[in-house]
Scaffold this motif. Structure first.
Motif, PDB file in Angstrom:
ATOM      1  N   GLU A  77       0.849  -1.194   0.000  1.00  0.00           N
ATOM      2  CA  GLU A  77       0.000   0.000   0.000  1.00  0.00           C
ATOM      3  C   GLU A  77       0.882   1.241   0.000  1.00  0.00           C
ATOM      4  O   GLU A  77       2.006   1.220   0.517  1.00  0.00           O
ATOM      5  N   TRP A  82      -3.677   3.072  -0.207  1.00  0.00           N
ATOM      6  CA  TRP A  82      -4.281   2.505  -1.416  1.00  0.00           C
ATOM      7  C   TRP A  82      -3.363   1.446  -2.007  1.00  0.00           C
ATOM      8  O   TRP A  82      -2.148   1.601  -2.036  1.00  0.00           O
ATOM      9  N   THR A  83      -3.967   0.372  -2.505  1.00  0.00           N
ATOM     10  CA  THR A  83      -3.191  -0.688  -3.124  1.00  0.00           C
ATOM     11  C   THR A  83      -2.877  -0.346  -4.578  1.00  0.00           C
ATOM     12  O   THR A  83      -3.452   0.579  -5.158  1.00  0.00           O
ATOM     13  N   GLN A  86      -6.025  -0.718  -6.693  1.00  0.00           N
ATOM     14  CA  GLN A  86      -6.968   0.399  -6.556  1.00  0.00           C
ATOM     15  C   GLN A  86      -6.498   1.621  -7.341  1.00  0.00           C
ATOM     16  O   GLN A  86      -7.305   2.314  -7.956  1.00  0.00           O
ATOM     17  N   THR A 240     -12.788   0.696   0.365  1.00  0.00           N
ATOM     18  CA  THR A 240     -11.944  -0.033   1.305  1.00  0.00           C
ATOM     19  C   THR A 240     -12.371   0.314   2.726  1.00  0.00           C
ATOM     20  O   THR A 240     -12.657   1.471   3.042  1.00  0.00           O
ATOM     21  N   GLN A 242     -11.274  -0.339   6.824  1.00  0.00           N
ATOM     22  CA  GLN A 242     -10.217  -0.821   7.694  1.00  0.00           C
ATOM     23  C   GLN A 242     -10.501  -0.421   9.132  1.00  0.00           C
ATOM     24  O   GLN A 242     -11.133   0.600   9.410  1.00  0.00           O
ATOM     25  N   THR A 285     -14.237   3.839   6.361  1.00  0.00           N
ATOM     26  CA  THR A 285     -14.660   3.379   5.036  1.00  0.00           C
ATOM     27  C   THR A 285     -14.383   4.496   4.033  1.00  0.00           C
ATOM     28  O   THR A 285     -14.872   5.615   4.194  1.00  0.00           O
ATOM     29  N   ASP A 504     -11.637  -9.024  -1.774  1.00  0.00           N
ATOM     30  CA  ASP A 504     -11.599  -7.573  -1.597  1.00  0.00           C
ATOM     31  C   ASP A 504     -12.714  -7.144  -0.665  1.00  0.00           C
ATOM     32  O   ASP A 504     -13.832  -7.660  -0.697  1.00  0.00           O
ATOM     33  N   ASP A 505     -12.429  -6.158   0.159  1.00  0.00           N
ATOM     34  CA  ASP A 505     -13.395  -5.703   1.145  1.00  0.00           C
ATOM     35  C   ASP A 505     -14.683  -5.210   0.511  1.00  0.00           C
ATOM     36  O   ASP A 505     -15.770  -5.384   1.061  1.00  0.00           O
ATOM     37  N   ASP A 506     -14.574  -4.600  -0.674  1.00  0.00           N
ATOM     38  CA  ASP A 506     -15.765  -3.987  -1.246  1.00  0.00           C
ATOM     39  C   ASP A 506     -16.837  -5.018  -1.560  1.00  0.00           C
ATOM     40  O   ASP A 506     -18.025  -4.747  -1.404  1.00  0.00           O
TER      41      ASP A 506
END
Length: 539
Positions: A77, A82-83, A86, A240, A242, A285, A504-506
């Motif tokens: 990240e 951000w990855t 993303q 995302t 966390q 979020t 993925d979280d989304d």
């Protein structure tokens, strides 16, 4: 041509040679520099980006291709959290997203294989056991808890073998999907066999994971995403979520009245547990939409149901146990181009300026109080027995990934017989461990279970233990047949890859949210054709 010796360079091309070449999109020189191997391919520039992050953000496809081919880490990240994937999505470049997604999945497989020997050793050393993990979703929003899905994961561990049964499979067409499924991990000397058993269709998908000698090109070919998978990312917001736990603190809950207070304890499935509250837990979020067309932005904003409107009001006021939800929207502009000298100068303040597409970001922050029920006399060991299993399941299960992130914190002493943690800004997940080694209810294939004569649905009757001795909750014997493909099932090579496997979280958030919205619309009198085709699971 940039000199080969980094010590002769000055300025940013000397301090950040790979970044400098990426900035100017000189991919051929970048190839030579990376091949030389004298510079760290994961070096961070003054803005907290690796060369791959910089190439992706700038949309320099060929530079990204060079870096990925030489092992640049896709999972890193940047400073903003951000990855690489993303950032690739934010460029709207289909080919770049496809490339990054391919290497991300490839690297996940490689890391998964590399971790198997350690996992096998941990499983081998740990005592065998059976346990049930009940997942319940709860909310402070009225009626929401009643329409949330729940599930009980059944876990068998024997030697280097592991089996997990579940009925909550994921979602399809934005609706929770149920079924009867088993996931089996069977460790061997130089490999591991992974099976997904579909008891409804009587089909077994099997895959052998060799610990060495994997062909890189074959793995890369297997990781190639479809155009449909890429387009689905380019037409959906980047989301995302966390848990920010850097300031977390644990305190014993108190009970009592009229000034007399004592530390609270509760019985959880027969075990006395100390109750702790975890404060200063923030759920953040973040949603990015700069890559969406106006048409898709309109769809995101316009698809509101009566319950969604209600939840929007509820968010503004927060819940009875939670802090007020703070929503911030940033629409970043880049009025002036940034020069290389400005970017690579750590003392130069960029302010809101940055390179790449101007960011459209909405951030929602809410404070939660997580709860823990810890038993210091519990037979299970979190570190030795349960943590390796959660690590394995977290590879392809977003719920277990959330749980892993929490239990890796420095918790107070004891085994967490029950945990309540936030996973979405209106939802908590409550995980309860129970029926250890079949002490509470009989379990097929667990020797010593009070009565294990009747097989559960989808279980092979030959695997039922004939023993009816008294169960010891500190140990058990599990039939080896439990980790084999059931008789009469069709066995297919190659593990099935479904859309629900994307961790993925989304996807998890959208699944939960849409489940609530559809069910809520039904209860509130709304009509929805899709709802008729996929009725919500009311539990």
């Amino acid at each position: 041509m940039i000199p080969a010796n980094a010590s002769t360079r000055k300025g940013p091309e000397g301090k950040y040679p790979l970044h400098y070449l990426v900035w100017h999109n000189r991919h051929r020189e970048l190839e030579k520099e990376v091949r030389a191997g004298q510079v760290d391919i994961e070096q961070l520039d003054p803005r907290g980006r690796t060369p791959l992050h910089l190439a992706t953000t700038l949309g320099h496809l060929e530079c990204a291709r060079v870096l990925l081919a030489h092992g640049a880490d896709v999972g890193r990240e940047n400073r903003s959290g951000w990855t690489v994937l993303q950032e690739a999505v934010s460029t709207r470049d289909l080919e770049l997203v496809q490339l990054v997604l391919r290497y991300r999945d490839y690297q996940r497989v490689v890391k998964r294989l590399a971790g198997i020997p350690v996992l096998l050793e941990k499983l081998r050393k740990a005592q065998d056991f059976y346990v049930e993990m009940k997942w319940e979703f709860t909310s402070w929003v009225p009626l929401v808890s009643k329409i949330c899905p729940s599930d009980t994961y059944k876990v068998w561990k024997s030697g280097q073998n592991l089996r997990v049964d579940t009925t909550l499979l994921g979602f399809d067409h934005m609706t929770w999907q149920r079924g009867n499924r088993s996931f089996v991990f069977r460790g061997q000397d130089t490999s591991a066999v992974v099976m997904e058993i579909d008891h409804d269709r009587r089909v077994v998908y099997t895959e052998t994971l060799a610990l060495a000698g994997q062909d890189r090109e074959l793995l890369l070919a297997a990781a190639q995403p479809t155009e449909e998978q890429v387009l689905s990312r380019l037409t959906a917001p980047v989301v995302t979520t966390q848990l920010d736990t850097k300031n977390i603190s644990f305190e014993r809950n108190k009970t009592g009245i009229l000034g007399w207070r004592s530390e609270k304890t509760e019985m959880v499935n027969g075990y006395e547990a100390k109750v702790y509250g975890a404060s200063n837990v923030e759920l953040i979020t973040r949603t990015r939409t700069e890559h969406l067309s106006e048409q898709h932005k309109g769809k995101v904003k316009g698809c509101k149901t009566p319950l969604q409107s209600f939840l929007g009001i509820a968010e503004q006021h927060g819940g009875p146990q939670n802090g007020t939800l703070i929503t911030q929207t940033l629409s970043q502009a880049n009025p002036t181009a940034i020069t290389a000298e400005e970017y690579f100068n750590p003392n130069f303040e960029l302010g809101n300026r940055d390179m790449g597409r101007p960011m459209e970001l909405t951030t929602k922050t809410q404070k939660f109080k997580a709860k823990l029920w810890l038993c210091e006399e519990h037979p299970l060991s979190l570190c030795e027995q349960v943590a390796p299993i959660i690590d394995l399941m977290a590879v392809s299960n977003a719920l277990f990934a959330k749980l892993r992130d929490f239990i890796t914190l420095r918790l107070p002493p004891g085994f967490p017989v029950k945990i309540e943690i936030p996973i979405f800004h209106i939802l908590n997940a409550r995980i309860t461990f129970g029926n250890l080694n079949g002490c509470d209810e009989p379990v097929p294939s667990v020797r010593g279970s009070p009565s294990s004569e009747t097989p559960s649905p989808g279980s092979d009757s030959s695997s039922v233990s004939s023993s009816s001795s008294t169960t010891s909750c500190r140990g058990c014997e599990i039939s080896p047949a439990l980790f084999e493909a059931p008789r009469g099932y069709s066995v297919l090579g190659g593990q099935r890859e479904a859309a629900t496997r994307d961790d993925d979280d989304d996807l998890l958030q959208f699944a939960i949210q849409q489940s609530l919205l559809e069910a809520g619309s039904h209860h509130l009198g709304g009509t929805n054709q899709q709802q008729a085709r996929h009725p919500p699971h009311v539990l």
